[in-house]
Design a protein around this motif. Sequence first.
Motif, PDB file in Angstrom:
ATOM      1  N   VAL A  66      -7.997  30.633  32.985  1.00 46.98           N
ATOM      2  CA  VAL A  66      -7.730  30.122  31.634  1.00 46.98           C
ATOM      3  C   VAL A  66      -7.019  28.774  31.682  1.00 46.98           C
ATOM      4  N   LYS A  67      -7.355  27.937  30.725  1.00 42.79           N
ATOM      5  CA  LYS A  67      -6.654  26.659  30.552  1.00 42.79           C
ATOM      6  C   LYS A  67      -5.291  26.920  29.944  1.00 42.79           C
ATOM      7  N   MET A  68      -5.279  27.833  28.949  1.00 39.36           N
ATOM      8  CA  MET A  68      -4.014  28.181  28.319  1.00 39.36           C
ATOM      9  C   MET A  68      -4.157  29.459  27.498  1.00 39.36           C
ATOM     10  N   GLN A  69      -2.993  30.070  27.275  1.00 41.48           N
ATOM     11  CA  GLN A  69      -2.874  31.234  26.397  1.00 41.48           C
ATOM     12  C   GLN A  69      -1.938  30.825  25.268  1.00 41.48           C
ATOM     13  N   VAL A  70      -2.292  31.201  24.051  1.00 44.97           N
ATOM     14  CA  VAL A  70      -1.470  30.874  22.895  1.00 44.97           C
ATOM     15  C   VAL A  70      -1.089  32.172  22.186  1.00 44.97           C
ATOM     16  N   ASN A  71       0.212  32.340  21.923  1.00 43.86           N
ATOM     17  CA  ASN A  71       0.657  33.443  21.071  1.00 43.86           C
ATOM     18  C   ASN A  71       0.305  33.037  19.645  1.00 43.86           C
ATOM     19  N   TYR A  72      -0.546  33.809  18.995  1.00 45.93           N
ATOM     20  CA  TYR A  72      -1.115  33.395  17.715  1.00 45.93           C
ATOM     21  C   TYR A  72      -0.515  34.120  16.515  1.00 45.93           C
ATOM     22  N   GLU A  73      -0.290  35.431  16.660  1.00 47.43           N
ATOM     23  CA  GLU A  73       0.122  36.191  15.484  1.00 47.43           C
ATOM     24  C   GLU A  73       0.748  37.520  15.902  1.00 47.43           C
ATOM     25  N   ILE A  74       1.685  37.968  15.101  1.00 49.01           N
ATOM     26  CA  ILE A  74       2.195  39.336  15.203  1.00 49.01           C
ATOM     27  C   ILE A  74       1.987  39.952  13.833  1.00 49.01           C
ATOM     28  N   GLU A  75       1.299  41.073  13.818  1.00 50.04           N
ATOM     29  CA  GLU A  75       0.924  41.726  12.578  1.00 50.04           C
ATOM     30  C   GLU A  75       1.577  43.105  12.496  1.00 50.04           C
ATOM     31  N   SER A  76       2.019  43.480  11.361  1.00 56.66           N
ATOM     32  CA  SER A  76       2.483  44.852  11.124  1.00 56.66           C
ATOM     33  C   SER A  76       3.490  45.336  12.157  1.00 56.66           C
ATOM     34  N   LEU A  77       4.401  44.479  12.578  1.00 54.02           N
ATOM     35  CA  LEU A  77       5.406  44.906  13.552  1.00 54.02           C
ATOM     36  C   LEU A  77       6.471  45.719  12.828  1.00 54.02           C
ATOM     37  N   ARG A  78       6.707  46.903  13.328  1.00 54.46           N
ATOM     38  CA  ARG A  78       7.701  47.778  12.723  1.00 54.46           C
ATOM     39  C   ARG A  78       8.707  48.205  13.773  1.00 54.46           C
ATOM     40  N   PHE A  79       9.985  47.934  13.474  1.00 56.22           N
ATOM     41  CA  PHE A  79      11.064  48.405  14.341  1.00 56.22           C
ATOM     42  C   PHE A  79      11.365  49.842  13.951  1.00 56.22           C
ATOM     43  N   ASN A  80      11.162  50.766  14.877  1.00 54.51           N
ATOM     44  CA  ASN A  80      11.328  52.195  14.597  1.00 54.51           C
ATOM     45  C   ASN A  80      12.675  52.747  15.026  1.00 54.51           C
ATOM     46  N   GLN A  81      13.237  52.142  16.076  1.00 57.95           N
ATOM     47  CA  GLN A  81      14.481  52.668  16.622  1.00 57.95           C
ATOM     48  C   GLN A  81      15.223  51.572  17.373  1.00 57.95           C
ATOM     49  N   ALA A  82      16.534  51.578  17.234  1.00 57.42           N
ATOM     50  CA  ALA A  82      17.352  50.604  17.967  1.00 57.42           C
ATOM     51  C   ALA A  82      17.308  50.899  19.461  1.00 57.42           C
ATOM     52  N   VAL A  83      17.450  49.835  20.244  1.00 54.20           N
ATOM     53  CA  VAL A  83      17.479  49.958  21.703  1.00 54.20           C
ATOM     54  C   VAL A  83      18.916  49.756  22.165  1.00 54.20           C
ATOM     55  N   ALA A  84      19.533  50.838  22.594  1.00 55.69           N
ATOM     56  CA  ALA A  84      20.921  50.783  23.049  1.00 55.69           C
ATOM     57  C   ALA A  84      21.013  50.059  24.393  1.00 55.69           C
ATOM     58  N   VAL A  85      22.169  49.436  24.621  1.00 49.69           N
ATOM     59  CA  VAL A  85      22.406  48.770  25.895  1.00 49.69           C
ATOM     60  C   VAL A  85      22.163  49.752  27.042  1.00 49.69           C
ATOM     61  N   ASN A  86      21.631  49.250  28.127  1.00 45.86           N
ATOM     62  CA  ASN A  86      21.290  50.004  29.336  1.00 45.86           C
ATOM     63  C   ASN A  86      20.096  50.938  29.173  1.00 45.86           C
ATOM     64  N   SER A  87      19.399  50.855  28.038  1.00 42.01           N
ATOM     65  CA  SER A  87      18.151  51.609  27.876  1.00 42.01           C
ATOM     66  C   SER A  87      17.066  50.951  28.714  1.00 42.01           C
ATOM     67  N   ARG A  88      16.105  51.773  29.081  1.00 39.58           N
ATOM     68  CA  ARG A  88      14.946  51.257  29.802  1.00 39.58           C
ATOM     69  C   ARG A  88      13.746  51.310  28.858  1.00 39.58           C
ATOM     70  N   VAL A  89      13.041  50.189  28.774  1.00 41.49           N
ATOM     71  CA  VAL A  89      11.888  50.084  27.871  1.00 41.49           C
ATOM     72  C   VAL A  89      10.647  49.678  28.665  1.00 41.49           C
ATOM     73  N   ARG A  90       9.492  50.040  28.141  1.00 44.94           N
ATOM     74  CA  ARG A  90       8.231  49.609  28.727  1.00 44.94           C
ATOM     75  C   ARG A  90       7.210  49.407  27.613  1.00 44.94           C
ATOM     76  N   LEU A  91       6.205  48.598  27.912  1.00 40.58           N
ATOM     77  CA  LEU A  91       5.173  48.277  26.928  1.00 40.58           C
ATOM     78  C   LEU A  91       3.907  49.067  27.213  1.00 40.58           C
ATOM     79  N   ARG A  92       3.330  49.617  26.157  1.00 40.24           N
ATOM     80  CA  ARG A  92       2.013  50.266  26.215  1.00 40.24           C
ATOM     81  C   ARG A  92       1.076  49.403  25.376  1.00 40.24           C
TER      82      ARG A  92
END
Length: 155
Positions: A86-112
């Motif tokens: 790729v020449k480049m990747q562009v972040n274009y849009e975030i749609e319908s983002l909903r924060f469901n729960q706070a992330v406490a310090v020292n929590s471990r998170v991962r992306l699906r």
Amino acid sequence: MSQITINSLEELESYQGKELGVSDYHTITQEQIKNFADATLDHQWIHLDENRATIETPFRSTIAHGYLTVSLLPYLWGQIVKIGNVKMQVNYEIESLRFNQAVAVNSRVRLRAKMLSVKNLRGIAKTQIEVTLEIENSRKPAYNGIVTFLYHFND
């Protein structure tokens, strides 16, 4: 976790409608929260005052900024999929983002991530990806939504 490598629009299209995978876990530290507060000038006490947060919040600790967790998207996404050629990747849009729960310090998170759609816009790939930021040992995710990236592949 095994990273998928994609080098063309055609390869990208083959993942349409499929779950792409999950990233490794990332631990949210107090230092990372402090650095994010400094970078964004958001010094709200629920993120920085450990003693007060323990006493006065339902979380019983400081929590990560919601936007800090969103800012991890490119890092965690890069663990799931490597887009090559790729020449480049562009972040274009975030749609319908909903924060469901706070992330406490020292929590471990991962992306699906799941590839919802791929459109060819005159040689530019417009991808819509369903993302969920999971918190280890929690039934509820930190957030979920749809992100759109544009990929400009080399000829």
